[in-house]
Design a protein around this motif. Structure first.
Motif, PDB file in Angstrom:
ATOM      1  N   GLU C 163       0.834  -1.214   0.000  1.00 47.84           N
ATOM      2  CA  GLU C 163       0.000   0.000   0.000  1.00 47.84           C
ATOM      3  C   GLU C 163       0.864   1.258   0.000  1.00 47.84           C
ATOM      4  O   GLU C 163       0.714   2.109   0.881  1.00 47.84           O
ATOM      5  CB  GLU C 163      -0.910   0.033   1.241  1.00 47.84           C
ATOM      6  CG  GLU C 163      -1.745  -1.199   1.445  1.00 47.84           C
ATOM      7  CD  GLU C 163      -3.153  -1.060   0.906  1.00 47.84           C
ATOM      8  OE1 GLU C 163      -3.430  -0.064   0.203  1.00 47.84           O
ATOM      9  OE2 GLU C 163      -3.966  -1.963   1.157  1.00 47.84           O
ATOM     10  N   PRO C 164       1.740   1.420  -0.976  1.00 51.77           N
ATOM     11  CA  PRO C 164       2.737   2.483  -0.879  1.00 51.77           C
ATOM     12  C   PRO C 164       2.148   3.878  -1.044  1.00 51.77           C
ATOM     13  O   PRO C 164       2.764   4.852  -0.655  1.00 51.77           O
ATOM     14  CB  PRO C 164       3.695   2.175  -2.037  1.00 51.77           C
ATOM     15  CG  PRO C 164       2.853   1.459  -3.026  1.00 51.77           C
ATOM     16  CD  PRO C 164       1.853   0.669  -2.240  1.00 51.77           C
ATOM     17  N   LEU C 165       0.953   3.967  -1.616  1.00 54.55           N
ATOM     18  CA  LEU C 165       0.403   5.295  -1.897  1.00 54.55           C
ATOM     19  C   LEU C 165      -0.754   5.635  -0.964  1.00 54.55           C
ATOM     20  O   LEU C 165      -1.328   6.707  -1.063  1.00 54.55           O
ATOM     21  CB  LEU C 165      -0.063   5.364  -3.356  1.00 54.55           C
ATOM     22  CG  LEU C 165       1.002   4.943  -4.378  1.00 54.55           C
ATOM     23  CD1 LEU C 165       0.422   4.920  -5.775  1.00 54.55           C
ATOM     24  CD2 LEU C 165       2.194   5.877  -4.323  1.00 54.55           C
ATOM     25  N   ASP C 175      -0.097  11.273  -9.301  1.00 53.34           N
ATOM     26  CA  ASP C 175       1.240  11.540  -9.867  1.00 53.34           C
ATOM     27  C   ASP C 175       2.175  10.374  -9.595  1.00 53.34           C
ATOM     28  O   ASP C 175       2.907   9.922 -10.481  1.00 53.34           O
ATOM     29  CB  ASP C 175       1.848  12.802  -9.242  1.00 53.34           C
ATOM     30  CG  ASP C 175       1.133  14.052  -9.731  1.00 53.34           C
ATOM     31  OD1 ASP C 175       0.355  13.928 -10.690  1.00 53.34           O
ATOM     32  OD2 ASP C 175       1.357  15.121  -9.138  1.00 53.34           O
ATOM     33  N   MET C 176       2.133   9.899  -8.337  1.00 56.82           N
ATOM     34  CA  MET C 176       3.068   8.839  -7.944  1.00 56.82           C
ATOM     35  C   MET C 176       2.767   7.532  -8.673  1.00 56.82           C
ATOM     36  O   MET C 176       3.678   6.772  -8.969  1.00 56.82           O
ATOM     37  CB  MET C 176       3.018   8.612  -6.427  1.00 56.82           C
ATOM     38  CG  MET C 176       3.715   9.669  -5.594  1.00 56.82           C
ATOM     39  SD  MET C 176       5.413  10.000  -6.068  1.00 56.82           S
ATOM     40  CE  MET C 176       6.204   8.463  -5.616  1.00 56.82           C
ATOM     41  N   GLN C 177       1.480   7.300  -8.981  1.00 58.86           N
ATOM     42  CA  GLN C 177       1.142   6.094  -9.737  1.00 58.86           C
ATOM     43  C   GLN C 177       1.879   6.071 -11.063  1.00 58.86           C
ATOM     44  O   GLN C 177       2.492   5.070 -11.443  1.00 58.86           O
ATOM     45  CB  GLN C 177      -0.366   6.040  -9.996  1.00 58.86           C
ATOM     46  CG  GLN C 177      -1.166   5.587  -8.788  1.00 58.86           C
ATOM     47  CD  GLN C 177      -2.655   5.646  -9.044  1.00 58.86           C
ATOM     48  OE1 GLN C 177      -3.102   5.798 -10.177  1.00 58.86           O
ATOM     49  NE2 GLN C 177      -3.439   5.537  -7.978  1.00 58.86           N
ATOM     50  N   GLN C 178       1.816   7.213 -11.759  1.00 58.10           N
ATOM     51  CA  GLN C 178       2.481   7.286 -13.060  1.00 58.10           C
ATOM     52  C   GLN C 178       3.991   7.144 -12.903  1.00 58.10           C
ATOM     53  O   GLN C 178       4.646   6.445 -13.684  1.00 58.10           O
ATOM     54  CB  GLN C 178       2.168   8.627 -13.717  1.00 58.10           C
ATOM     55  CG  GLN C 178       0.708   8.756 -14.038  1.00 58.10           C
ATOM     56  CD  GLN C 178       0.467   9.795 -15.113  1.00 58.10           C
ATOM     57  OE1 GLN C 178       1.412  10.361 -15.651  1.00 58.10           O
ATOM     58  NE2 GLN C 178      -0.795  10.033 -15.424  1.00 58.10           N
ATOM     59  N   GLU C 179       4.526   7.811 -11.867  1.00 53.78           N
ATOM     60  CA  GLU C 179       5.979   7.760 -11.675  1.00 53.78           C
ATOM     61  C   GLU C 179       6.448   6.355 -11.358  1.00 53.78           C
ATOM     62  O   GLU C 179       7.474   5.902 -11.863  1.00 53.78           O
ATOM     63  CB  GLU C 179       6.381   8.702 -10.538  1.00 53.78           C
ATOM     64  CG  GLU C 179       6.634  10.110 -11.015  1.00 53.78           C
ATOM     65  CD  GLU C 179       7.238  10.955  -9.920  1.00 53.78           C
ATOM     66  OE1 GLU C 179       8.216  10.485  -9.295  1.00 53.78           O
ATOM     67  OE2 GLU C 179       6.722  12.051  -9.670  1.00 53.78           O
ATOM     68  N   LEU C 183       9.072   4.253 -13.422  1.00 58.19           N
ATOM     69  CA  LEU C 183      10.278   3.773 -12.745  1.00 58.19           C
ATOM     70  C   LEU C 183      10.439   2.276 -12.966  1.00 58.19           C
ATOM     71  O   LEU C 183      11.520   1.788 -13.283  1.00 58.19           O
ATOM     72  CB  LEU C 183      10.141   4.068 -11.244  1.00 58.19           C
ATOM     73  CG  LEU C 183      11.379   3.851 -10.390  1.00 58.19           C
ATOM     74  CD1 LEU C 183      12.434   4.889 -10.735  1.00 58.19           C
ATOM     75  CD2 LEU C 183      11.024   3.961  -8.911  1.00 58.19           C
ATOM     76  N   GLN C 184       9.337   1.551 -12.841  1.00 57.45           N
ATOM     77  CA  GLN C 184       9.393   0.104 -12.996  1.00 57.45           C
ATOM     78  C   GLN C 184       9.840  -0.253 -14.397  1.00 57.45           C
ATOM     79  O   GLN C 184      10.668  -1.140 -14.599  1.00 57.45           O
ATOM     80  CB  GLN C 184       8.017  -0.496 -12.691  1.00 57.45           C
ATOM     81  CG  GLN C 184       8.012  -1.998 -12.532  1.00 57.45           C
ATOM     82  CD  GLN C 184       7.624  -2.714 -13.819  1.00 57.45           C
ATOM     83  OE1 GLN C 184       6.987  -2.121 -14.688  1.00 57.45           O
ATOM     84  NE2 GLN C 184       8.025  -3.965 -13.925  1.00 57.45           N
ATOM     85  N   GLU C 200      -5.872   2.010  -8.670  1.00 51.66           N
ATOM     86  CA  GLU C 200      -4.430   1.910  -8.633  1.00 51.66           C
ATOM     87  C   GLU C 200      -3.973   0.623  -9.316  1.00 51.66           C
ATOM     88  O   GLU C 200      -3.100   0.632 -10.176  1.00 51.66           O
ATOM     89  CB  GLU C 200      -4.005   1.900  -7.164  1.00 51.66           C
ATOM     90  CG  GLU C 200      -2.589   2.260  -6.890  1.00 51.66           C
ATOM     91  CD  GLU C 200      -2.400   2.455  -5.397  1.00 51.66           C
ATOM     92  OE1 GLU C 200      -3.001   3.417  -4.858  1.00 51.66           O
ATOM     93  OE2 GLU C 200      -1.697   1.651  -4.775  1.00 51.66           O
ATOM     94  N   ALA C 201      -4.614  -0.474  -8.943  1.00 52.85           N
ATOM     95  CA  ALA C 201      -4.230  -1.761  -9.509  1.00 52.85           C
ATOM     96  C   ALA C 201      -4.500  -1.794 -11.007  1.00 52.85           C
ATOM     97  O   ALA C 201      -3.665  -2.228 -11.803  1.00 52.85           O
ATOM     98  CB  ALA C 201      -4.991  -2.879  -8.813  1.00 52.85           C
ATOM     99  N   LEU C 202      -5.661  -1.306 -11.413  1.00 55.53           N
ATOM    100  CA  LEU C 202      -6.032  -1.365 -12.832  1.00 55.53           C
ATOM    101  C   LEU C 202      -5.099  -0.515 -13.688  1.00 55.53           C
ATOM    102  O   LEU C 202      -4.696  -0.925 -14.771  1.00 55.53           O
ATOM    103  CB  LEU C 202      -7.480  -0.886 -13.015  1.00 55.53           C
ATOM    104  CG  LEU C 202      -8.566  -1.802 -12.455  1.00 55.53           C
ATOM    105  CD1 LEU C 202      -9.930  -1.132 -12.538  1.00 55.53           C
ATOM    106  CD2 LEU C 202      -8.591  -3.130 -13.199  1.00 55.53           C
ATOM    107  N   SER C 203      -4.739   0.667 -13.183  1.00 61.38           N
ATOM    108  CA  SER C 203      -3.980   1.586 -14.028  1.00 61.38           C
ATOM    109  C   SER C 203      -2.502   1.240 -14.106  1.00 61.38           C
ATOM    110  O   SER C 203      -1.829   1.622 -15.050  1.00 61.38           O
ATOM    111  CB  SER C 203      -4.150   3.020 -13.531  1.00 61.38           C
ATOM    112  OG  SER C 203      -3.568   3.143 -12.262  1.00 61.38           O
TER     113      SER C 203
END
Lengths: 305, 268, 370
Positions: C163-165, C175-179, C183-184, C200-203
């Motif tokens: 659950e990092p976000l 923003d962090m989801q995209q980053e 990054l990955q 979050e999971a879907l995107s």
């Protein structure tokens, strides 16, 4: 699919597996064990031996006979002097407890409800004297209360009295004064904690329901702080019955308490089986008294509610 | 709040201030008379003097007793704090079965009269080969210091995030490294406070030392012996003043350390 | 196309806490370089699974392989994976640099090399200039970056994210989801993300495992999880869904089954069923946004009439509750607020035509519990 390496079957891996899978509780008990060994070795075993020794006897030369006998207990029952000293000790301890609680409650109340900004300073100020040597505090009271002590000499030199008060030192009163000072912190802190825990909304609710300040105190505040008062009473009563320094220093012959008796058996009289028996009797009677006291207070408060 | 500025509040404040003064009375009386140039501890005060203090310094048996006391207190403080760390960590980390009775057992020495502790230890030590002396006193003092160490350290470990330890393990540190790099530094204020307070308790303690120290008296035991001689009374006051001063400094330092930061560890 | 290489494998993994079953016979393979999410409500066992992979918990039975090696006797500090903890677990007594360098201490690096790797990582997560700050001087987003840098600097084979976000506010989270996704892709490390946030999971994910009560219900791509949930639990958990009861009417040749759905009548499914299943009741579901409302009849596969009973305006879309005529069925319908629909908003009491295509309907066999 990646090639899977079979399970590591070495001995060290087996040990690791067992350790890694050990329940956290197991590890916790392992960490607790050194401390518990200390308590067992330095407290429980010696206490058990003390009980055992109370069934031994001592010859006049100080030689110990380890054959079983009830002679020590018989002696304690036969001679009324022993029972009197025990009763006096309990009486003194009970008065100390009562006086200390009555004096401590308003202060605890003040810090819990009236002090806002400097609570911490008050608490530190209250605990600080407790951390100084017990022996020195008792000694200081002797200096204060003595025939030529601070109070008497102060009052004479001011011309308030012509002759020093004799009743200040070497009697049960001086023991009560000294002890109720020495144990004050142990009364204030538990009472303060239980007062601090009371939900302030409850007090407002009581006021809202038409209780005046006094009624509110007796119907809400006091009952809710009872656990703290009770804890304080037990914490003070039990050790004061067996206190040695205070009666030895300020008690005088009329203030002899059970611990002086015990100490005498272990030193001058050199009859420590008898000393052990006195210890056992005093500890069990104090434990029983405290238990009855706590149980009856609980039953009483339960009925009031 | 509604009871602001009432008569009751003012009464309580007056009483509390008086009570506080009463609490400090003995602690103030000793220093007062320790500077009084008279063998008699009575008013009116005579002239100011350092005499009793210089008498102390020239007494070799006091130095020997001081040395014993410091040795015993130091060993007791370090050992009981180490035991306290070992005990407090699992007690505050897990909800174990029997936690209440374990804590009860640990706190037991606090309610048993010291005289009973002392004589029961005396019986055991006399019956075994350990014998009396400094180590016997250390054992007795550890018994009364250990509950304090546990109480102080448990309040420090309270809310101490276990997840920080897990993060450390996850980042490749062994359990041993995790203790020294994470748990120890975060608990350090509590550990120092515990060392200071247990040192003070041991340094001040009289009764156990009185029974168990044998021919190696501690400072309080030595002081007790001096009280019999009226001529020695003023220098006993000076000695007492010094002991009280040491206790005060240690305790204030410990309290300050204990309350400066809390050890919650995770996000505030 | 070559088969992707398995990196993390769980086989028949079981874990109990007292009487509570946290993991119930988990079988799972996660591939090299994959962004894998584990999605489920709190208490479903997803965090336990992550902690098991990290080595912070150990299973009661079953085995775990990472990169082909059995992890049975491998403690957390020897595993090739690192974790970003839920509240980041930043060491409060260490600076940003010290936190990031923490895991490199045991690697036997030269001082200059260590400094270089830390600097490189701090640059990658945009923490240059914060090196000597203490955690309590950082914002939530900055802490998250420290936690990320601290884990990635060890170059793990798997990065675990619990659950990092969750602790971030909405805009920062997006923003962090995209980053994180970027990054990955740039580091190419396998990410395993545990979350209860379906968007979050879907995107972000390549694949998603949906968990409930210690079991994995479905493992599939985000699109399949949403479009083709394999049971009512998954359908209910992901997005909104209308559930309708239905009866199988007839099994046609050419592998079509026709089903009588409450309110909509006959719907055809491209599924082959045995003739015996005729007459069985089961569930059919349809997503709110796959239903269209209109004033005129349409030539969609099905079109029935109904009444709007309530409407709510959600900004980008509006949600309507519609009762279909002559039956008790209430549908939730989502309509995009495009410019033409804005000129003609629907109100409760309006009569509408409700239409949908056959392909919008999902049929669940077996469990008619809904």
């Amino acid at each position: 699919m990646a090639v899977k390496v079979a399970k590591d079957t070495s001995f060290s891996a087996a040990i690791r597996r067992v350790f890694l899978r050990a329940r956290p509780e197991t590890k916790a008990y392992l960490q607790l064990s050194p401390g518990l060994i200390l308590v067992a070795g330095a407290l429980l075993v010696p206490l058990a031996l003390l009980i055992l020794a109370s069934f031994w006897s001592s010859h006049s030369g100080g030689e110990i006979d380890t054959s079983f006998t009830l002679a020590n207990y018989e002696k304690l029952l036969e001679r009324p002097g022993y029972a009197m000293i025990l009763l006096r000790s309990i009486g003194i301890a009970a008065s100390v407890t009562l006086v200390t609680l009555v004096l401590a409650y308003p202060l605890a109340y003040f810090v819990a409800f009236d002090v806002r900004k400097h609570k911490l300073i008050w608490l530190i100020l209250i605990t600080l004297p407790f951390w100084t040597s017990y022996l020195l505090r008792v000694f200081a009271w002797k200096v204060i209360l003595g025939w030529n002590g601070a109070i008497n000499s102060g009052l004479t030199s001011l011309g308030v009295i012509d002759e020093p008060f004799g009743f200040l030192l070497y009697n049960p009163l001086s023991i009560v004064i000294t002890m109720s000072h020495a144990w004050a912190t142990f009364a204030i802190l538990p009472i303060y904690l239980s007062l601090e825990k009371i939900d302030r909304n409850l007090l407002d609710a009581a006021a809202d329901l038409g209780d005046g300040p006094l009624k509110r105190f007796f119907r809400v505040t006091l009952p809710l702080s009872m656990p703290g008062v009770l804890a304080a009473a037990v914490i003070i009563f039990i050790p004061t019955v067996g206190d040695y320094i205070t009666p030895a220093m300020v008690g005088g012959p009329d203030g002899m308490m059970v611990s002086n008796l015990i100490q005498a058996q272990f030193s001058k009289a050199n009859n420590w089986p008898l000393g052990a028996a006195v210890s056992v009797v005093s500890i069990t009677s104090v434990a029983m008294l405290s238990f009855v006291f706590v149980a009856s207070v609980r039953a009483l408060t339960a009925r009031i509610r | 709040m509604r009871h602001d500025g009432t008569i009751g509040r003012r009464l309580r404040k007056a009483f509390s201030s008086a009570y506080l003064f009463y609490l400090y009375l003995p602690v103030l009386i000793l220093p007062l008379f320790s500077f009084n140039d008279s063998y008699y501890i009575s008013f009116p005060l005579q002239s100011f003097t350092w005499r009793w203090y210089s008498e102390l310094a020239s007494d070799p048996s006091i130095i020997a007793a001081l040395y014993n006391s410091v040795q015993i207190a130091l060993v007791t403080a370090v050992l009981s704090t180490a035991l306290g760390v070992l005990t407090a960590r699992p007690l505050s980390k897990y909800s174990l079965r029997g936690t209440k009775s374990i804590i009860g057992l640990i706190m037991l020495p606090m309610v048993i009269p010291e005289l009973i502790l002392a004589v029961s230890l005396l019986v055991v030590l006399n019956q075994t080969s350990i014998g009396l002396g400094k180590w016997a006193v250390v054992l007795g003092h550890m018994l009364i210091c250990y509950p304090f160490a546990v109480a102080i350290l448990m309040s420090r470990f309270e809310g101490f995030a276990t997840v920080l330890e897990e993060a450390s393990l996850d980042l490749g540190a062994t359990p041993f490294q995790t203790f020294w790099r994470i748990v120890f530094p975060l608990a350090l204020p509590g550990i120092i406070a515990s060392v200071l307070l247990t040192f003070t308790i041991s340094f001040d303690e009289f009764l156990i030392a009185f029974f168990l120290s044998s021919s190696e008296p501690t400072l309080p035991v030595y002081l007790w012996g001096q009280l019999r001689f009226p001529k020695k009374l003023p220098s006993a006051l000076a000695l007492g003043t010094l002991i009280i001063a040491v206790s005060f400094v240690f305790v204030i330092l410990a309290e300050w350390l204990r309350r400066r930061h809390s050890a919650t560890g995770s996000t505030p | 196309m070559t088969e992707p290489a398995a990196l993390v494998e769980l086989q028949h993994v079981n874990k109990k806490f007292g009487d509570f079953v946290a993991l119930d016979n988990i079988n799972l393979t996660i591939n090299q370089g994959e962004f894998f999410s584990v999605l489920g409500p709190s208490g479903c066992g997803k965090s336990t699974m992550l902690r098991l992979i990290a080595g912070l918990e150990f299973s009661d039975s079953g085995s775990l392989f990472i990169d082909g090696k059995n992890m049975d006797a491998v403690p957390a500090y020897r595993r090739p994976c690192n974790m970003v903890f839920q509240n980041y677990a930043i060491f409060p007594h260490l600076t940003v640099t010290e936190n990031v360098a923490y895991g490199l201490r045991g690697e036997g690096l030269q001082k200059s090399e260590l400094r270089e790797r830390v600097q490189e990582m701090l640059a990658a997560v945009q923490l240059i200039g914060m090196e000597s700050r203490k955690p309590d001087q950082l914002s939530g987003g900055q802490r998250q970056r420290v936690a990320l840098a601290r884990a990635l600097v060890r170059r793990p084979k798997v990065l675990l994210l619990d659950e990092p976000l969750g602790a971030l506010d909405k805009t920062l989270r997006e923003d962090m989801q995209q980053e994180l996704r970027k990054l990955q892709q740039s580091v190419g490390i396998t990410f395993i993300l545990v979350t209860h946030d379906q968007e979050e999971a879907l995107s972000m994910s390549d694949r998603i495992a949906v968990m409930s009560a210690g079991r994995i219900l479905q493992i599939a791509t985000p699109r399949d999880i949403y479009e083709k949930p394999n049971c009512t639990h998954v359908a209910r958990f992901i997005g909104d869904m209308n559930f309708l009861s239905a009866v199988t009417e007839a099994v046609h040749e050419r592998g079509r089954t026709s089903v009588a759905v409450d309110g909509f009548g006959k719907i055809d499914f491209v599924e082959k069923l045995t003739a015996e299943s005729a007459g069985l009741t089961h569930n059919v579901a349809v997503r709110p946004e796959k239903i269209r409302l209109s004033n005129e009849q349409t030539n969609s596969d099905v079109c029935v009439s109904g009444v709007v009973v309530s409407s709510s305006y959600w900004g980008d879309q509006s949600q309507y509750q519609v009762v279909i005529d002559d039956c008790e069925v209430t549908l939730t319908v989502a309509a995009h607020n495009s410019s033409d629909s804005l000129n003609n908003p629907l109100h409760s009491g309006d009569r509408v035509w409700v239409s949908a295509n056959h392909s919008a309907f999902i049929r669940f066999s077996g469990d008619s519990s809904a």
